[in-house]
Design an enzyme around this catalytic site. Structure first.
Site, PDB file in Angstrom:
ATOM      1  N   HIS A   1      49.832  33.767  41.845  1.00 53.35           N
ATOM      2  CA  HIS A   1      49.381  34.961  41.280  1.00 53.35           C
ATOM      3  C   HIS A   1      50.538  36.157  41.978  1.00 53.35           C
ATOM      4  O   HIS A   1      50.182  37.287  41.646  1.00 53.35           O
ATOM      5  CB  HIS A   1      47.683  35.226  41.127  1.00 53.35           C
TER       6      HIS A   1
ATOM      7  N   ASP B   1      47.346  42.426  38.679  1.00 57.32           N
ATOM      8  CA  ASP B   1      46.274  42.282  38.558  1.00 57.32           C
ATOM      9  C   ASP B   1      45.684  43.441  38.175  1.00 57.32           C
ATOM     10  O   ASP B   1      45.961  44.299  37.382  1.00 57.32           O
ATOM     11  CB  ASP B   1      46.199  41.707  39.635  1.00 57.32           C
TER      12      ASP B   1
END
Length: 275
Positions: A255, A89
């Site tokens: 994610h 991320d």
């Protein structure tokens, strides 16, 4: 001041976390990697227990250039002039900038569940804006997002992480308690907003200046098969626009790869880092 954990033996590998987490997100994969590598898991500036300096009028205090320079300095202070970087991320975006600004220092780069920042802003449509709503919420002027998040940071953090994962159960109670401890600090909420404000401003200027450059170090891209990257992008094609040597694959998760699919993530990283 940068907070970190270090352990293991072997070639140095820097692990960088994403939003809204800390270095603790690596707790399921770091012990295994540490059998073969010297692992440095650091909190980015503004996050966890790292310092939270002012962003400045142009938010350059939280540019990926500034955040990358922090980590290069940390690794040098630890005696590592060259090292591999694995970033999830926001940490992946810092790693991307690090490999551009400090190419001579970065041996390998792995990015988890991202495509380049410039590409996201350049190609945003209704679906991307829906899936990545927080990109556009967090960049609003101070102190609109800070006040709304600060009214109930635990609700926001749990809702945000729950939306982007396959199940909230993938986060251990101890890890979630640490994320909540750190994110409940108003300074951390503000710093994380500054991170995103920088991404929509000064980071784009830096990225646009480097659009014709290609990373020369070997690169690995991993992403969640059940997440927004899979739905919106050809991830490998996106990174092949930015790097000369890219491989990778999707993993069976959302994610948060290191917490949702730790065995698969560790195996792919170990293979890449030793190839």
């Amino acid at each position: 001041t940068i907070r970190l954990k270090m352990g293991g033996n072997g070639p140095p590998v820097l692990l960088l976390h994403g939003y809204p987490q800390t270095h603790v997100m690596w707790h399921k994969v770091a012990p295994g990697l540490a059998r073969h590598f010297t692992i440095v898991a650091a909190d980015l500036r503004g996050y966890g227990d790292s310092a939270k300096p002012p962003g400045g009028d142009d938010h350059s205090g939280y540019s990926k250039r500034a955040m990358a320079a922090d980590q290069v300095d940390v690794m040098a202070a630890l005696g590592f002039e060259r090292f591999a970087v694995v970033g999830h991320d926001r940490g992946g975006r810092v790693g991307h900038r690090m490999a551009l600004d400090h190419a001579e220092r970065i041996e390998r780069l792995a990015v988890l569940d991202i495509v380049p920042t410039w590409k996201i802003f350049a190609e945003t449509d209704k679906q991307i804006a829906t899936d990545y709503y927080h990109w556009f919420f967090l960049i609003q002027d101070y102190d609109f997002p800070e006040r709304l998040i600060g009214a109930d940071p635990e609700y926001y953090l749990r809702a945000k992480m729950g939306k982007f994962s396959t199940s909230a159960d993938v986060f251990t109670p101890d890890a979630m308690a640490e994320y909540l401890r750190c994110f409940s600090d108003p300074a951390a909420i503000h710093a994380s907003c500054e991170d995103y404000r920088a991404a929509a401003g000064i980071d784009l200027a830096h990225d646009e200046a480097d659009l014709t450059r290609r990373l020369e170090c070997p690169m690995l891209a991993l992403w969640g098969a059940k997440g927004a990257m899979e739905k919106n992008y050809d991830v490998l094609a996106a990174w092949r626009e930015r790097a000369l040597d890219v491989g990778g694959k999707s993993l069976p998760c959302g994610h948060y790869l290191p917490e949702e699919a730790p065995e698969e993530t560790e195996a792919e990283l170990a293979r890449f880092l030793t190839s």
